[in-house]
Design an enzyme around this catalytic site. Structure first.
Site, PDB file in Angstrom:
ATOM      1  N   HIS C 132       0.865  -1.174   0.000  1.00 28.80           N
ATOM      2  CA  HIS C 132       0.000   0.000   0.000  1.00 28.80           C
ATOM      3  C   HIS C 132       0.908   1.233   0.000  1.00 28.80           C
ATOM      4  CE1 HIS C 132      -2.761   3.000   1.734  1.00 28.80           C
ATOM      5  NE2 HIS C 132      -3.747   2.221   1.349  1.00 28.80           N
ATOM      6  N   ASP C 212       3.663  -3.820   8.091  1.00 27.43           N
ATOM      7  CA  ASP C 212       2.409  -3.089   7.984  1.00 27.43           C
ATOM      8  C   ASP C 212       1.281  -4.092   8.203  1.00 27.43           C
ATOM      9  OD1 ASP C 212       0.078  -1.863   7.227  1.00 27.43           O
ATOM     10  OD2 ASP C 212       0.753  -1.318   5.210  1.00 27.43           O
ATOM     11  N   GLN C 215      -3.903  -4.830   7.233  1.00 26.53           N
ATOM     12  CA  GLN C 215      -4.878  -5.789   6.705  1.00 26.53           C
ATOM     13  C   GLN C 215      -4.774  -7.147   7.388  1.00 26.53           C
ATOM     14  OE1 GLN C 215      -7.294  -5.150   4.677  1.00 26.53           O
ATOM     15  NE2 GLN C 215      -6.682  -3.178   3.809  1.00 26.53           N
ATOM     16  N   LYS C 238     -10.126  -0.294  10.476  1.00 23.40           N
ATOM     17  CA  LYS C 238     -10.302  -1.521   9.698  1.00 23.40           C
ATOM     18  C   LYS C 238     -10.591  -2.722  10.583  1.00 23.40           C
ATOM     19  CE  LYS C 238      -6.921  -0.075   6.193  1.00 23.40           C
ATOM     20  NZ  LYS C 238      -7.640   0.398   5.008  1.00 23.40           N
ATOM     21  N   CYS C 378      -4.649   2.355  -3.773  1.00 23.46           N
ATOM     22  CA  CYS C 378      -3.417   2.911  -3.216  1.00 23.46           C
ATOM     23  C   CYS C 378      -2.269   1.926  -3.338  1.00 23.46           C
ATOM     24  CB  CYS C 378      -3.605   3.309  -1.748  1.00 23.46           C
ATOM     25  SG  CYS C 378      -4.773   4.632  -1.530  1.00 23.46           S
TER      26      CYS C 378
HETATM   27  C1  LIG Z   1      -2.045  -2.630   3.720  1.00 20.37           C
HETATM   28  C2  LIG Z   1      -2.454  -1.254   4.118  1.00 20.37           C
HETATM   29  N1  LIG Z   1      -1.549  -0.439   4.665  1.00 20.37           N
HETATM   30  C3  LIG Z   1      -1.856   0.811   5.057  1.00 20.37           C
HETATM   31  C4  LIG Z   1      -3.122   1.307   4.900  1.00 20.37           C
HETATM   32  C5  LIG Z   1      -3.392   2.722   5.326  1.00 20.37           C
HETATM   33  O1  LIG Z   1      -4.261   2.764   6.434  1.00 20.37           O
HETATM   34  P1  LIG Z   1      -4.700   4.185   7.011  1.00 20.37           P
HETATM   35  O2  LIG Z   1      -5.346   4.890   5.860  1.00 20.37           O
HETATM   36  O3  LIG Z   1      -5.676   3.865   8.077  1.00 20.37           O
HETATM   37  O4  LIG Z   1      -3.487   4.864   7.500  1.00 20.37           O
HETATM   38  C6  LIG Z   1      -4.109   0.488   4.349  1.00 20.37           C
HETATM   39  C7  LIG Z   1      -5.503   0.930   4.190  1.00 20.37           C
HETATM   40  O5  LIG Z   1      -5.880   1.749   3.422  1.00 20.37           O
HETATM   41  C8  LIG Z   1      -3.769  -0.810   3.927  1.00 20.37           C
HETATM   42  O6  LIG Z   1      -4.662  -1.612   3.376  1.00 20.37           O
END
Ligand SMILES: Cc1ncc(COP(=O)(O)O)c(C=O)c1O
Ligand SMILES: Cc1ncc(COP(=O)(O)O)c(C=O)c1O
Lengths: 421, 159, 421, 159
Positions: C132, C212, C215, C238, C378
């Site tokens: 992401h 990270d 998910q 999430k 993203c």
């Molecule tokens: C794998 C992953 N990392 C990071 C994020 C970013 O999360 P946030 O927008 O809550 O910072 C997301 C979700 O959009 C994601 O799916």
């Protein structure tokens, strides 16, 4: 901001309005809770909670990306909150409104994306001795890393900024950035920020300016366009809004050539393995999932305050702070730190009680159901300049009234007879 | 809001059988590339100018039915118009996407079929993609350049 | 994380559990709302909303400074949320848990306070092509500014990380930092993060690692101690939690010698005009008023998930994702991007429908009351490697069930007959 | 929780008439300065050691009644104890502040009066300030140094 107009002094009924604030309904040891700590965080009216519930209960989804309706509606409402806040503050356009988690993040954003990228040896940044750490430590830290000079405007014996000293500090034209608080969270002093900004521009037409509005926006009508600052920071939890959201209000053109601070989703338009295209402001500065429910809440807080009228809020507090300051000054053994004239101050009142350590005073008042703050109030440089380690602070907001005074004074009296020889 | 408001037959026709869709244009004066990476839309638009008029307009690229159909309808609406007039028509279309009644409904030809898209905010930028590329192409031409590339963010429609 | 135990396969009743989620109760055009976008943001159970209301309605005050009771209680509960989250994730101690506004901030914190301060020319940072943007752009941006090399592990044709390529990328021992996603938000792939971390340590014993977990944590039992990473990021919205809060879970000793990122109140112990003493972790990294109500909500979300049992959540989704993936693969014109074997994947299912642009598909499904996400999610580098501009993504969570499948397939079929020639 | 639990007469006595409060100590072996800037507490503690025993302990500084009274009571409780024994007593006091029953209630002398403070979490660190300074002073002595300075954050009690 303007002083409340004399003709048509709008008012509101505090007893009725208190019913909007759930925590104020609770009792402590069978006594009404007397909340005198709104400078730390204000109470939140039911209407703000309802707005957040509306999001969670009917529109729960992420924003800015959805092609389905609840996400579209949530996105529209999130963006409306931006427009609403711009209007509340007299900002020319929502494009300059960046949502952050609090004003601390808003100020750090500027520290990282502007100051750290532009200031270096030979440059100076001017701030004041009365700042909250949020508007001091980011500059100090940046100065450490980047070798520019940090200058601070001292505080006079009348608890105001020393404008003559400010003029001297600006004289060599090296000040490229000015960071000043609109209202002191310790002294309550309302600073002449528009004058200071003008003074700084005279010394250096390219100076960039930031105003920390954390303690101003809840209490005074604020018009950022009239202040003509480049950046203005606010934090929602002090202005009837929720925790978890604040904002940086910037001149849109100022953001245009600023690199981002936090990076991630939503703030880019393209990412290749070898290059990134940043999104336009304000989105460039809102990486990741924003505080969505909190934006709904902040919107409702602006509505709530505008419905009361910020002139009326100021008029109410203006009268009330006069009463409180006078009463405290008339109390034996009490020293008030801050301007006496209610025209020059807002509702945060710092004071000391002879022979009673602030901690002991706070504990004693808690026994009376009175919530005040004690300590350095995240303003150590100011504490040093006042020559104290800590103060007690009673701070007023729209739901306070003269009936909150007696419990405060009673608690102080009891503390004196208990602790002072 | 029903799907029928969005996907009128006239739009689907343009999507299925686009007009002036081509990867190249002989004697092109300007080539612009517009993309909206957030949607995954890519649009190449080429124009040829003769005597101050749009002598030819072709588009190519990838995108949803709305963006492709709108570009197709656009090429018909602006054909042979003089540059200023085409810009004016593009502005009329843009305002229509923001909820205004079109001033030049007749001139927009099939473009008026997109009026319903205004009620689907996230699709507005799809309908605008071709028109904004056209505007950029004309402005690029007037500036004396021959190529330009634009990337959109979520909220901007190039206005 | 461990696969659900075969003996005693705990289960829960989805029909009952759906009642906990207010937005799932609403109808769209007279149809049940089918929410298949939990990878973007999950629904929030009533219990989480109640926890936040409890704060606003009975304990509304700031934390960490109050000497009065509601603030003391609020502070205690805020700190309990930290302890609760540590327990939920198997973190050794709450001292390593830093609350942030989302996982994007958590990753940026590490980018600013560790990577940017330690990596430079000659060094390399290893990440993957499937990240992401939140776990890619901060490293890219830091690499731009500080001149270290950014390496990316490619994705195989089976939609998994190419471990052979990873080994090669690590071979020269220059990789000082590894940043890898636990579960892909696009492909659903569960990455072998523990193996990758070990591999990176073999190549360079001093490598520092970040996972990270945005998910992963909502869907799998996660034990950060077992992963043995230095940093692990999560985001509450999430995982049944509120917007406005996330966390960085770090080995406490790793934080010890890290300078702060955001600076301001609460994160210092002393400020003099000529020097600052940083507070200890985790407070050093929590500048300003934290997301207080949100921490109450996150605490309740951990309770909610643990009451269901993360093994049961995983077992439910394991079965469900198998059903969905099989059904989509059996649908004419549908291509699924991501592992087929449910053992190797979580519930985010990306797919394409021949002749139908994802945008049109999303709009058509919206007409059926089905919420899916379309676009690049993203993850532009991954999109490029898949050779597509956008995909459609249906993502599953604990409140989804087999009755959500038919509306999805119906919508896809209608879109095909509508758009495809 | 009543104010009486917090402010017992015995505590107020120590606050009003502190024992061993002095800005200096003749022949001091170690001087430590402990501060909790968040509360505005400052404490200077000086010890003199003779034959492995605490020959003299004096404190000075600024702070709330709890911190001042506790330091005063501490100086009496540890007087003439050998260093290891004093450290053990300090640990006993610390655990008492965390809710344990004191093992050495008799040895703590007036220190036991602070047991009720354990129920006021924000005041626990006040009660601990003097004891933690003592512990630090002894450890500093044992390390061969003569001075040490410590700043506390909100949550730590030096443990
Ligand atoms: C794998 C992953 N990392 C990071 C994020 C970013 O999360 P946030 O927008 O809550 O910072 C997301 C979700 O959009 C994601 O799916
Ligand atoms: C003047 C001033 N600036 C900044 C802040 C910091 O606000 P926050 O903690 O919401 O970032 C405060 C409040 O604590 C304040 O009073």
């Amino acid at each position: 901001m303007s002083e409340p107009r004399d003709e048509d002094p709008m008012t509101f009924d505090v007893a009725t309005l208190r019913k909007d604030f759930p925590t104020l309904q609770r009792e402590v040891d069978g006594r009404r809770l007397i909340y005198l700590d709104s400078a730390a965080s204000s109470q939140t009216p039911q209407r703000v909670l309802d707005a957040m519930d509306e999001y969670y209960e009917t529109l729960r989804s992420n924003v800015e990306r959805g092609v389905y309706r609840i996400s579209e509606v949530a996105t529209g409402r999130y963006e409306q909150a931006r427009t609403r806040l711009a209007r509340f503050l007299g900002a020319p356009s929502p494009e300059g409104v960046v949502f952050t988690k609090n004003v601390t993040e808003a100020i750090n954003l500027v520290a990282y994306s502007w100051v750290r990228r532009r200031l270096g040896p030979g440059d100076a940044l001017l701030t004041t001795e009365m700042e909250h750490h949020a508007n001091f430590v980011p500059w100090w830290h940046a100065a450490q890393d980047h070798g520019f000079e940090l200058r601070t405007i001292p505080v006079t014996e009348d608890f105001e900024l020393d404008l003559d000293a400010a003029r001297d500090l600006l004289a060599d034209g090296k000040v490229r950035f000015l960071a000043v608080g609109h209202v002191s969270n310790v002294l309550g002093t309302i600073n002449p920020v528009a004058d200071l900004i003008e003074m700084a521009r005279q010394a250096n037409p390219d100076v960039v300016t930031l105003v920390d509005g954390a303690q101003a926006v809840p209490h005074l009508p604020v018009d950022v366009a009239a202040l003509d600052c480049d950046f203005y920071g606010i934090t929602a939890h002090k202005l009837c809004g929720p925790t978890g959201i604040g904002a940086l209000i910037a001149k849109p053109e100022r953001l245009e050539d600023m690199p981002p601070f936090l990076t991630g989703g939503s703030m880019i338009v393209d990412v290749q393995l070898d290059g990134v295209t940043w999104n336009h402001p304000p989105h460039r500065f809102e990486a990741g999932t924003p505080p969505i429910a909190e934006a709904f809440g902040l919107h409702a807080a602006c509505d709530y305050l505008d419905d009361l009228g910020m002139d009326a809020v100021r008029a109410h507090e203006h009268a009330l702070v006069g009463t409180f300051v006078d009463a405290l000054r008339d109390t034996e053994g009490v020293t008030v730190y801050g301007p006496v004239d209610p025209d020059r101050r807002s509702g945060a009142i710092s004071f000391a009680v002879d022979g009673v350590h602030p901690h002991d005073l706070g504990a004693m008042l808690d026994g009376h159901g009175v919530c005040i703050r004690v300590g350095h109030h995240c303003a150590k440089p100011l504490m040093r300049s006042l020559g104290v380690n800590a103060t007690a602070r009673a701070s007023l907001y729209l739901y306070n009234d003269t009936d909150d005074l007696a419990p405060l004074l009673d608690g102080i009296a009891e503390a004196r007879s208990f602790f002072a020889r | 809001m029903s799907m029928e408001d969005l996907y009128q037959e006239i739009i689907l026709d343009h999507y299925r059988k686009p007009h002036n869709r081509a990867p190249e244009l002989e004697g092109e004066d300007v080539h612009v590339h517009h993309s909206n990476p957030l949607c995954g839309d890519e649009m190449d638009l080429r124009i040829r100018v003769a005597d101050g008029n749009l002598d030819a307009v072709v588009f190519d690229g990838e995108g949803c039915s709305i963006s492709q159909a709108s570009a197709s309808a656009m090429t018909l609406a602006v054909a042979e118009r003089d540059l200023k007039d085409a810009l004016d028509l593009a502005e009329d279309f843009r305002l229509m996407m923001h909820g205004d009644e079109p001033r030049r409904a007749d001139d927009l030809l099939d473009g008026v079929a997109f009026q319903g898209v205004a009620r689907f905010p996230v699709r507005v930028k799809c309908a605008l993609l071709g028109w904004m590329a056209l505007r950029d192409a004309i402005e690029t031409y007037e500036s004396g350049a021959t190529a330009h590339s634009v990337t959109y963010d979520d909220d901007k429609d190039g206005s």
